[in-house]
Motif scaffolding. Structure first.
Motif, mmCIF file in Angstrom:
data_model
loop_
_atom_site.group_PDB
_atom_site.id
_atom_site.type_symbol
_atom_site.label_atom_id
_atom_site.label_comp_id
_atom_site.label_asym_id
_atom_site.label_seq_id
_atom_site.Cartn_x
_atom_site.Cartn_y
_atom_site.Cartn_z
ATOM 1 N N GLY A 1 0.812 -1.212 0.000
ATOM 2 C CA GLY A 1 0.000 0.000 0.000
ATOM 3 C C GLY A 1 0.840 1.254 0.000
ATOM 4 N N ALA A 2 1.847 1.275 0.851
ATOM 5 C CA ALA A 2 2.682 2.457 0.956
ATOM 6 C C ALA A 2 3.429 2.721 -0.342
ATOM 7 C CB ALA A 2 3.670 2.303 2.099
ATOM 8 N N ALA A 3 3.930 1.665 -0.952
ATOM 9 C CA ALA A 3 4.684 1.826 -2.194
ATOM 10 C C ALA A 3 3.812 2.395 -3.297
ATOM 11 C CB ALA A 3 5.277 0.496 -2.621
ATOM 12 N N ILE A 4 2.580 1.896 -3.405
ATOM 13 C CA ILE A 4 1.683 2.373 -4.459
ATOM 14 C C ILE A 4 1.304 3.830 -4.233
ATOM 15 C CG2 ILE A 4 -0.615 2.095 -5.455
ATOM 16 C CD1 ILE A 4 -0.345 -0.876 -4.830
ATOM 17 N N MET A 5 0.929 4.158 -2.985
ATOM 18 C CA MET A 5 0.536 5.531 -2.700
ATOM 19 C C MET A 5 1.698 6.485 -2.895
ATOM 20 S SD MET A 5 -2.630 5.345 -2.163
ATOM 21 C CE MET A 5 -2.786 7.082 -1.753
ATOM 22 N N LEU B 1 6.774 3.852 -9.942
ATOM 23 C CA LEU B 1 5.608 3.160 -10.474
ATOM 24 C C LEU B 1 6.051 2.197 -11.564
ATOM 25 C CD1 LEU B 1 2.505 3.080 -10.349
ATOM 26 C CD2 LEU B 1 2.480 4.712 -12.218
ATOM 27 N N GLY B 2 5.715 0.933 -11.391
ATOM 28 C CA GLY B 2 6.083 -0.064 -12.372
ATOM 29 C C GLY B 2 7.493 -0.576 -12.227
ATOM 30 N N ALA B 3 8.174 -0.224 -11.125
ATOM 31 C CA ALA B 3 9.534 -0.710 -10.923
ATOM 32 C C ALA B 3 9.530 -2.213 -10.781
ATOM 33 C CB ALA B 3 10.133 -0.071 -9.671
ATOM 34 N N PRO B 4 10.544 -2.920 -11.323
ATOM 35 C CA PRO B 4 10.581 -4.381 -11.238
ATOM 36 C C PRO B 4 10.568 -4.840 -9.786
ATOM 37 C CG PRO B 4 12.222 -3.568 -12.800
ATOM 38 C CD PRO B 4 11.706 -2.379 -12.078
ATOM 39 N N GLN B 5 9.814 -5.864 -9.498
ATOM 40 C CA GLN B 5 9.721 -6.430 -8.156
ATOM 41 C C GLN B 5 9.946 -7.928 -8.225
ATOM 42 O OE1 GLN B 5 8.931 -4.741 -5.082
ATOM 43 N NE2 GLN B 5 9.519 -3.006 -6.358
ATOM 44 N N ARG C 1 1.030 -9.042 -6.097
ATOM 45 C CA ARG C 1 1.732 -7.766 -6.045
ATOM 46 C C ARG C 1 2.466 -7.491 -7.356
ATOM 47 N NH1 ARG C 1 6.435 -7.118 -1.698
ATOM 48 N NH2 ARG C 1 7.394 -8.672 -3.062
ATOM 49 N N LEU C 2 3.154 -8.508 -7.870
ATOM 50 C CA LEU C 2 3.868 -8.359 -9.138
ATOM 51 C C LEU C 2 2.896 -8.069 -10.276
ATOM 52 C CD1 LEU C 2 6.521 -8.524 -10.716
ATOM 53 C CD2 LEU C 2 6.137 -10.991 -10.938
ATOM 54 N N LEU C 3 1.755 -8.759 -10.274
ATOM 55 C CA LEU C 3 0.759 -8.534 -11.307
ATOM 56 C C LEU C 3 0.259 -7.092 -11.278
ATOM 57 C CD1 LEU C 3 -1.275 -9.478 -13.479
ATOM 58 C CD2 LEU C 3 -2.781 -10.205 -11.585
ATOM 59 N N PHE C 4 -0.098 -6.605 -10.096
ATOM 60 C CA PHE C 4 -0.617 -5.249 -9.986
ATOM 61 C C PHE C 4 0.425 -4.228 -10.424
ATOM 62 C CE2 PHE C 4 -4.129 -7.080 -7.888
ATOM 63 C CZ PHE C 4 -5.111 -6.113 -7.724
ATOM 64 N N ARG C 5 1.667 -4.372 -9.987
ATOM 65 C CA ARG C 5 2.696 -3.393 -10.329
ATOM 66 C C ARG C 5 3.027 -3.436 -11.820
ATOM 67 N NH1 ARG C 5 5.180 -0.634 -6.624
ATOM 68 N NH2 ARG C 5 7.056 -0.404 -7.905
ATOM 69 N N THR C 6 2.940 -4.624 -12.400
ATOM 70 C CA THR C 6 3.170 -4.722 -13.847
ATOM 71 C C THR C 6 2.085 -3.966 -14.611
ATOM 72 O OG1 THR C 6 4.260 -6.866 -13.595
ATOM 73 C CG2 THR C 6 3.423 -6.309 -15.782
ATOM 74 N N VAL D 1 -4.222 8.156 -12.168
ATOM 75 C CA VAL D 1 -5.256 7.512 -12.981
ATOM 76 C C VAL D 1 -4.870 6.066 -13.264
ATOM 77 C CG1 VAL D 1 -6.456 7.552 -15.198
ATOM 78 C CG2 VAL D 1 -5.967 9.693 -14.004
ATOM 79 N N ALA D 2 -3.584 5.835 -13.518
ATOM 80 C CA ALA D 2 -3.117 4.475 -13.792
ATOM 81 C C ALA D 2 -3.362 3.561 -12.594
ATOM 82 C CB ALA D 2 -1.629 4.501 -14.146
ATOM 83 N N VAL D 3 -3.076 4.065 -11.382
ATOM 84 C CA VAL D 3 -3.278 3.253 -10.177
ATOM 85 C C VAL D 3 -4.764 2.965 -9.961
ATOM 86 C CG1 VAL D 3 -3.079 3.249 -7.662
ATOM 87 C CG2 VAL D 3 -1.174 4.044 -9.062
ATOM 88 N N VAL D 4 -5.608 3.991 -10.106
ATOM 89 C CA VAL D 4 -7.045 3.812 -9.872
ATOM 90 C C VAL D 4 -7.657 2.868 -10.907
ATOM 91 C CG1 VAL D 4 -9.281 4.966 -9.849
ATOM 92 C CG2 VAL D 4 -7.323 6.018 -8.713
ATOM 93 N N VAL D 5 -7.361 3.117 -12.179
ATOM 94 C CA VAL D 5 -7.935 2.292 -13.239
ATOM 95 C C VAL D 5 -7.421 0.863 -13.148
ATOM 96 C CG1 VAL D 5 -8.039 1.924 -15.736
ATOM 97 C CG2 VAL D 5 -8.326 4.228 -14.794
ATOM 98 N N GLY D 6 -6.109 0.713 -12.960
ATOM 99 C CA GLY D 6 -5.539 -0.631 -12.871
ATOM 100 C C GLY D 6 -6.095 -1.413 -11.698
ATOM 101 N N SER D 7 -6.204 -0.754 -10.535
ATOM 102 C CA SER D 7 -6.741 -1.440 -9.350
ATOM 103 C C SER D 7 -8.181 -1.856 -9.573
ATOM 104 C CB SER D 7 -6.644 -0.521 -8.126
ATOM 105 O OG SER D 7 -5.307 -0.222 -7.815
ATOM 106 N N ALA D 8 -8.989 -0.944 -10.137
ATOM 107 C CA ALA D 8 -10.403 -1.246 -10.340
ATOM 108 C C ALA D 8 -10.585 -2.423 -11.293
ATOM 109 C CB ALA D 8 -11.135 -0.016 -10.865
#
Length: 590
Positions: free
Chosen positions: A12-16, A38-42, A177-182, A195-202
């Protein structure tokens, strides 16, 4: 879903942070921590963990070892501990993220180190202490139920299952986590960061929810049906095909022996013989009528109901003193402890009819077949009741309803039907009513002050009364009307007392003065944990000694049938005599 929670807690902290433009760095002479992009390899198998999460995991492991309603085997305890540990870790990691996100200053220097050592030490102490006491706590319940004690040798299994399940949940959560960040990284190259975080999460959450509640759930029920349907067709060596016309499946029957289903064949081929009834009651017994329609006996619910009515007519059921429309459990099971006592009580002058609606065992059917049991119960009852109501009142049999477990859900569906108003039934026995029973929940909530939640008194017992293994039917006022409804339930039955609301609210049956005699005095309530423990009790509710959990004894059913059907000139001594006979008969678990 637990994996999603764990993923959110860790990331959560990383995304925010990644979706917020950072303030200019202030030069303090030391290097600022590197913020994730955002989108950093994990890495999926990251070796970093939340310290607060690990501390809470230790505390939650300790909570997972506390007693619940039923004794737990080593493997079940491992499952309980594994999931509970990850719930604790997710809770702790979320708290740590929220603390940092809100910008609350951390405890500085040595005080922080001391606080960490104290919290970690207390968590480890709680885990070790409850681990040391766990076997003793479980044996207290096992002794109460008359079971063999367990030993510390169960610990390797408990630890192994706990670790394996914890690792599995962690791998799944970090894969998510990897899927979401990708996805965030891919969208971040085309859309603004937030917008990318909101749309991707939804989108991802919607897809995962659809997968869990649609594809996986439907697939599970499809596979379960494919597994259990063939079992329903097997004709075992211990199935006795009846030869008398009073039984379905006999040569004179309209209902084929091969199409009755597994539980239907056991039902029509079981029960007391005329000779047994004569010995118990001193002669004059009749052959008890048992009729049944299997799921494959007709293509529609109405077709199976019509077949049952035809069988009742053919066998002479409407000339008996007592007629019972019984709603089965998932597989079509009718409990011998519920049916045999009635036949002994009335010396065989009875007729019992049931219809199968599923191939699934009750713990699956409870989730999958509520609509099926509701429809089958109402159609079957309406079909039988419509004909019964045309008969002369002086000569027709008394009409009763019976259901165990999900069968009681079907009985409640019938009692809520408007058709019952003009021609009411004479009574009903509902054993082990599951937590989905709405009428049971309303009656319990509206109980008289001072009556416990595990055995309520409702409106002075004028129509409905609750009882348990120890006869409680005398509780309430002196007046009990001609139509009598009885709920037979154990305080230790998780199928009765489980509720999702236990996640965030203490159930009344655990409060002071509300706890039943077969519930461990050491069982407490903790948010989420207790709900998960009682949920795990559900599959094992029928695998313990008779008289506890979801297994209701012949004596308790006999006492309930005596109260519901009111046989003439009956005495407590005769109840005791029949109870001793019934308890000596072997219980056949089919």
């Amino acid at each position: 879903m637990l994996a999603l929670v764990t993923w959110h807690a860790e990331q959560g902290a990383a995304i925010m942070t990644a979706s917020t433009v950072p303030p200019p760095a202030v030069r303090t002479g030391r290097r600022l921590p590197r913020r994730p992009r955002l989108g950093a390899p994990q890495r999926v198998f990251d070796t970093t963990f939340s310290g607060v999460g690990l501390t809470m995991a230790a505390w939650f492991f300790a909570l997972s070892l506390l007693p619940s309603l039923l004794p737990r085997g080593a493997a079940v305890q491992g499952v309980a501990s594994g999931v509970t540990v990850m719930i604790g870790y997710g809770f702790g990691a979320t708290c740590q993220w929220l603390w940092r996100y809100l910008g609350i200053p951390a405890v500085p220097g040595r005080a922080r180190r001391v606080l960490v050592l104290v919290l970690v030490g207390l968590g480890l102490w709680a885990a070790v202490f409850t681990g040391w006491r766990q076997v003793g706590w479980q044996n207290e319940i096992r002794t109460l139920y008359g079971m063999e004690p367990s030993s510390p040798s169960t610990w390797p299994v408990i630890i192994g299952v706990t670790v394996a399940l914890t690792v599995l949940i962690l791998v799944v959560s970090r894969s998510l986590r990897l899927l979401f960040r990708t996805v965030f990284g891919w969208l971040g190259r085309r859309l603004p960061r937030r917008v990318a975080v909101v749309v991707g999460s939804a989108v991802l959450l919607a897809l995962i929810w659809s997968l869990l509640t649609g594809v996986l759930v439907n697939g599970f029920f499809t596979v379960a049906n494919a597994i259990f349907a063939p079992r329903d067709t097997l004709i075992a060596e211990d199935m006795n095909r009846p030869q008398v016309p009073e039984r379905s499946g006999s040569p004179q029957s309209l209902s084929s022996w091969e199409l009755l289903g597994r539980q239907g064949r056991y039902f029509v081929g079981g029960g007391p013989t005329v000779a047994e009834l004569d010995r118990a009651n001193g002669g004059g017994a009749k052959e008890p009528i048992r009729v049944y329609a299997g799921l494959r006996s007709a293509d529609t619910v109405q077709g199976r109901a019509d077949l049952l009515l035809a069988e009742l007519k053919r066998s002479g059921a409407f000339s008996r003193k007592v007629l019972v429309v019984a709603t089965t459990t998932g597989t079509g099971f009718l409990d011998q402890n519920g049916t045999d006592p009635l036949e002994f009580l009335w010396n065989g002058d009875t007729a019992i009819g049931g219809v199968q609606y599923s191939y699934l065992p009750s713990w699956i059917s409870l989730l999958a077949d509520q609509d099926a049991v509701r429809e089958t119960s109402r159609v079957v009852f309406d079909t039988v009741h419509t004909y019964w109501a045309t008969l002369p009142e002086a000569s027709r049999p008394k009409l009763y309803l019976y259901g165990l477990s999900l069968g009681s859900f079907g009985v409640e569906s019938i009692l809520g039907s408007i058709n019952v108003i003009n021609e009411p039934v004479d009574g009903a026995l509902m054993s082990g009513p599951p937590f989905v029973n709405e009428l049971h929940a309303r009656l319990t909530a509206g109980r008289e002050p001072g009556s416990p939640a595990y055995l309520p008194v409702y409106e002075k017992g004028r129509t409905v009364r609750f009882t348990a293994e120890q006869d409680g039917l005398g509780r309430g006022g002196a007046t009990w009307g001609p139509t009598r409804l009885v709920y037979l339930q154990h305080a230790s039955d998780p199928i009765v007392f489980f509720s999702p609301s236990m996640a965030f609210a203490e159930p009344e049956w655990l409060k002071d003065g509300q706890r039943g005699p077969d519930v461990s005095p050491r069982m407490g309530w903790f948010p989420i944990v207790t709900m998960w423990q009682v949920l795990l009790d559900l599959p094992g509710a029928g695998s313990i000694p008779m008289g506890y959990g979801h297994l209701y004894s012949a004596t308790a059913n006999l006492e309930s049938w005596v109260a519901v059907t009111q046989p003439p000139d009956w005495t407590p001594e005769r109840t005791a005599t029949l109870a001793s006979i019934l308890e000596k008969r072997p219980y056949k678990d089919t």
